[in-house]
Design a protein around this motif. Structure first.
Motif, PDB file in Angstrom:
ATOM      1  N   VAL A 281       0.842  -1.206   0.000  1.00 35.72           N
ATOM      2  CA  VAL A 281       0.000   0.000   0.000  1.00 35.72           C
ATOM      3  C   VAL A 281       0.872   1.248   0.000  1.00 35.72           C
ATOM      4  O   VAL A 281       0.612   2.218  -0.743  1.00 35.72           O
ATOM      5  N   TRP A 282       1.911   1.253   0.832  1.00 36.10           N
ATOM      6  CA  TRP A 282       2.824   2.400   0.906  1.00 36.10           C
ATOM      7  C   TRP A 282       3.464   2.685  -0.451  1.00 36.10           C
ATOM      8  O   TRP A 282       3.485   3.835  -0.912  1.00 36.10           O
ATOM      9  N   ALA A 283       3.975   1.643  -1.113  1.00 36.80           N
ATOM     10  CA  ALA A 283       4.652   1.832  -2.393  1.00 36.80           C
ATOM     11  C   ALA A 283       3.678   2.302  -3.483  1.00 36.80           C
ATOM     12  O   ALA A 283       4.009   3.181  -4.289  1.00 36.80           O
ATOM     13  N   LEU A 284       2.475   1.729  -3.501  1.00 41.46           N
ATOM     14  CA  LEU A 284       1.491   2.160  -4.488  1.00 41.46           C
ATOM     15  C   LEU A 284       1.135   3.633  -4.294  1.00 41.46           C
ATOM     16  O   LEU A 284       1.004   4.390  -5.264  1.00 41.46           O
ATOM     17  N   ALA A 285       0.970   4.035  -3.043  1.00 43.69           N
ATOM     18  CA  ALA A 285       0.641   5.435  -2.770  1.00 43.69           C
ATOM     19  C   ALA A 285       1.793   6.352  -3.169  1.00 43.69           C
ATOM     20  O   ALA A 285       1.566   7.457  -3.682  1.00 43.69           O
ATOM     21  N   MET A 286       3.033   5.904  -2.949  1.00 42.46           N
ATOM     22  CA  MET A 286       4.183   6.704  -3.363  1.00 42.46           C
ATOM     23  C   MET A 286       4.211   6.873  -4.880  1.00 42.46           C
ATOM     24  O   MET A 286       4.636   7.917  -5.390  1.00 42.46           O
ATOM     25  N   ALA A 287       3.765   5.854  -5.599  1.00 39.28           N
ATOM     26  CA  ALA A 287       3.783   5.909  -7.068  1.00 39.28           C
ATOM     27  C   ALA A 287       2.794   6.928  -7.617  1.00 39.28           C
ATOM     28  O   ALA A 287       3.028   7.508  -8.685  1.00 39.28           O
ATOM     29  N   VAL A 288       1.689   7.155  -6.913  1.00 37.02           N
ATOM     30  CA  VAL A 288       0.641   8.046  -7.441  1.00 37.02           C
ATOM     31  C   VAL A 288       0.522   9.329  -6.628  1.00 37.02           C
ATOM     32  O   VAL A 288      -0.448  10.070  -6.784  1.00 37.02           O
ATOM     33  N   LEU A 289       1.506   9.607  -5.776  1.00 39.92           N
ATOM     34  CA  LEU A 289       1.445  10.789  -4.921  1.00 39.92           C
ATOM     35  C   LEU A 289       1.329  12.058  -5.770  1.00 39.92           C
ATOM     36  O   LEU A 289       2.147  12.287  -6.660  1.00 39.92           O
ATOM     37  N   PRO A 290       0.333  12.883  -5.524  1.00 38.22           N
ATOM     38  CA  PRO A 290       0.177  14.104  -6.326  1.00 38.22           C
ATOM     39  C   PRO A 290       1.266  15.113  -5.994  1.00 38.22           C
ATOM     40  O   PRO A 290       1.745  15.175  -4.868  1.00 38.22           O
ATOM     41  N   VAL A 291       1.652  15.920  -6.971  1.00 35.75           N
ATOM     42  CA  VAL A 291       2.697  16.917  -6.765  1.00 35.75           C
ATOM     43  C   VAL A 291       2.193  18.335  -7.027  1.00 35.75           C
ATOM     44  O   VAL A 291       2.974  19.268  -7.069  1.00 35.75           O
ATOM     45  N   ARG A 292       0.893  18.474  -7.201  1.00 40.07           N
ATOM     46  CA  ARG A 292       0.363  19.815  -7.517  1.00 40.07           C
ATOM     47  C   ARG A 292       0.495  20.769  -6.328  1.00 40.07           C
ATOM     48  O   ARG A 292       0.757  21.934  -6.496  1.00 40.07           O
ATOM     49  N   SER A 293       0.295  20.263  -5.138  1.00 42.32           N
ATOM     50  CA  SER A 293       0.390  21.095  -3.941  1.00 42.32           C
ATOM     51  C   SER A 293       1.482  20.534  -3.039  1.00 42.32           C
ATOM     52  O   SER A 293       1.366  19.416  -2.540  1.00 42.32           O
TER      53      SER A 293
END
Length: 400
Positions: A281-293
């Motif tokens: 779960v941690w790695a998947l979330a890191m892969a899709v972490l938004p960078v807009r804010s």
């Protein structure tokens, strides 16, 4: 009352405090005192480190024939000798020999440390034992690294030398203290022998080693991957990197024992599978972490570090406890030395693999890590069917 012997904890605290203090400055020390380029010093250290990869099997064999505590103490004395040579070495060859000695001592220590812990009179669960010792070492390393970082910032050569000398003293004091810790002699001297052949025929334990390589890679990925993702991937402001890494250490130091005490009711295999699921779960979330804010991303990163920490706090004590109880008592030194290769392999694989995959895209290494974590969680469930039932079941605390 169930507790870890206070002299053991004092020994580990002093040992890790000295190592944490000296660690940040070793490369800079030789860069300045020997006037060698940093790249050359780093290369010398890396080559010396590879020479130590063969040591665990020899150390494990000796631990079975003699005593794991004797090997742990020997590892500390060898490291002390290496750091004494650090203080006088000025040319590449003596510097290389100093790194070889310190690396050899470190490998001997970690190859036999958990075997020594497994030989202590068991007054509490193995999970709690490994959690308490790991927490003590983390405190020592953390405080030492803080001191070492301040000394590096000051940049005084006499202070560098004082830190290295303090590390020598810490190894010697820790070794003397360890000799005062009572051990449970569960194997008669006549029955102690090397278990390499037995280990190589034990497919279930070899499977456990392979599975734990995956867990070890997940464990290493934070320290390697997070700085790259922040600095190069731009997923958060670089200013949050230090606090996030400090958060990781703080949570593990303060909550490790709490988590270990709440694993009752789960088998060790179930607990490890849960750790794999959390890392996935941690790695998947890191892969899709938004960078807009950047603010929002930094907040999410802090939450994800907590998810990583939970997986780490489950895996660290449970995996060692499972390996210790799955190993035959008369061959425990060899088995647990072999088990440490999972961490050694991860240390070699993670930096190169992560950077190579990151070059293909920010999400690529994290998606690969998520797949590995999921496969490892499933793999430990399969391997667990073939391990001794007494090792897979949770070990309840035993009254002293």
């Amino acid at each position: 009352m169930t507790r870890v012997h206070p002299i053991l904890l004092a020994s580990l605290l002093i040992d890790s405090l000295g190592s944490g203090t000296a660690g940040p400055m070793v490369l800079l020390y030789f860069h300045r005192v020997a006037d060698l380029p940093l790249a050359q010093v780093g290369l010398i250290a890396s080559v010396a480190a590879t020479t130590g990869l063969v040591i665990p099997l020899f150390a494990g064999s000796l631990a079975d024939r003699f005593s794991p505590r004797a090997l742990v103490v020997a590892g500390q004395l060898i490291q002390a000798l290496g750091y004494i040579l650090f203080l006088v070495a000025r040319d590449p060859v003596p510097i290389f020999l100093a790194f070889v000695l310190s690396t050899a001592g470190l490998r001997v220590f970690w190859a036999t440390f958990f075997s020594m812990l497994a030989g202590l009179p068991l007054v509490l669960s193995r999970e709690r034992l490994f959690a308490m010792t790991g927490m003590t070492q983390a405190i020592g390393f953390g405080v030492g690294a803080l001191i070492g970082g301040l000394l590096v910032a000051h940049g005084s050569m006499p202070l560098f030398q004082v830190a290295l000398a303090f590390n020598v003293l810490s190894y010697l004091v820790a070794a003397v203290l360890l000799l005062q810790v009572p051990m449970a002699l569960t194997v008669p001297a006549a029955q102690r022998q090397s278990g390499l052949r037995t280990l190589l025929r034990d497919r279930a334990f070899l499977g456990l080693i392979v599975v734990d390589i995956g867990f070890a890679i997940c464990s290493d990925a934070l320290m390697v991957g997070l700085p790259i993702a922040v600095k190069e991937g731009g997923i958060a402001h670089v200013a949050v990197l230090g606090p996030l890494l400090a958060l990781n250490t703080l949570v593990i130091v303060t909550a490790q024992l709490f988590v270990a005490d709440r694993l009752g009711g789960f088998s060790r295999v179930q607990a490890l599978a849960a750790a794999g699921g959390l890392w996935c779960v941690w790695a998947l979330a890191m892969a899709v972490l938004p960078v807009r804010s950047m603010i929002f991303s930094s907040f999410l990163l802090a939450v994800l570090v907590l998810v990583y920490c939970l997986a780490e706090m489950i895996h660290a004590p449970v995996a060692q406890a499972l390996a210790a109880d799955a190993a035959p008592v008369q061959h425990r030194g060899m088995y647990l030395a072999g088990f440490q290769y999972g961490f050694a392999i991860a240390n070699v694989v993670v930096p190169g693999a992560f950077t190579a995959l990151f070059a293909l895209g920010h999400a690529v290494p994290w998606l690969a890590l998520a797949g590995l974590a999921a496969a490892t969680a499933g793999g430990v469930a399969v391997v667990g069917r073939f391990l001794p039932g007494a090792a897979v079941r949770p070990v309840r605390p035993v009254a002293a």
